[in-house]
Design a protein around this motif. Structure first.
Motif, PDB file in Angstrom:
ATOM      1  N   THR A   1       0.855  -1.187   0.000  1.00 31.22           N
ATOM      2  CA  THR A   1       0.000   0.000   0.000  1.00 31.22           C
ATOM      3  C   THR A   1       0.888   1.232   0.000  1.00 31.22           C
ATOM      4  O   THR A   1       1.658   1.445   0.932  1.00 31.22           O
TER       5      THR A   1
ATOM      6  N   PRO B   1      -4.770  -0.770   3.462  1.00 30.39           N
ATOM      7  CA  PRO B   1      -6.017  -0.145   2.994  1.00 30.39           C
ATOM      8  C   PRO B   1      -7.212  -0.400   3.907  1.00 30.39           C
ATOM      9  O   PRO B   1      -8.348  -0.219   3.493  1.00 30.39           O
TER      10      PRO B   1
ATOM     11  N   VAL C   1      -2.980   0.366  -3.826  1.00 28.20           N
ATOM     12  CA  VAL C   1      -2.566  -0.979  -3.432  1.00 28.20           C
ATOM     13  C   VAL C   1      -2.131  -1.688  -4.702  1.00 28.20           C
ATOM     14  O   VAL C   1      -2.888  -1.754  -5.672  1.00 28.20           O
TER      15      VAL C   1
END
Length: 154
Positions: free
Chosen positions: A46, A100, A59
């Motif tokens: 990420t 995330p 991502v």
């Protein structure tokens, strides 16, 4: 703690017990792959960017690299990583544990198409020694990204 925020978010999906807390650091793609015994491309890294005033997470596959021209075409700005000292404040996780999941409400999440070549990936879970094994479908469902993007080099 960030990992506890992630665990709390995962409760609604019934996957909080799937978080792995490793004995060694998984703060980089290389360290995570070594700790898990998987390929670097299976690590869902990420990346935190500042696009004007927005905090944006992309991502991508662990072996993917941002393509500056593709990024600029999509976001209409050159890629600028969020400064290390500002990551936790802007995203909600410290460097090495950025993921995330359970991010600050204003953070925008995008998934890069480099992830689509795998069935299983290992994203971090809010600390420098945590991760979760999940399918791409689970990653998409849980992150609810704004869009799939193509901003990495081939």
């Amino acid at each position: 703690m960030s990992i506890e925020r992630v665990r709390e978010q995962f409760r609604q999906w019934g996957i909080e017990n799937r978080i792995q807390e490793l004995d060694q650091s998984s703060a980089t793609v290389k360290l995570a792959a070594q700790a898990l015994g998987c390929e670097e491309r299976q690590i869902a890294k990420t990346l935190a960017f500042q696009v004007e005033e927005r905090s944006v997470l992309v991502v991508a596959s662990g072996d993917a690299r941002i393509d500056n021209a593709k990024f600029k075409r999509f976001f209409h700005k050159k890629p600028h990583m969020i400064a290390k000292e500002n990551v936790e404040h802007r995203i909600g996780h410290s460097p090495g544990g950025v993921c995330p999941f359970a991010v600050n409400p204003e953070v925008q999440i995008y998934l890069d198409i480099s992830l689509r070549s795998m069935n299983i990936v290992y994203p971090a879970c809010g600390s420098s020694n945590s991760c979760i094994r999940m399918t791409i479908e689970e990653l998409e469902k849980i992150t609810n990204p704004i869009a799939w993007v193509d901003v990495c080099k081939e």
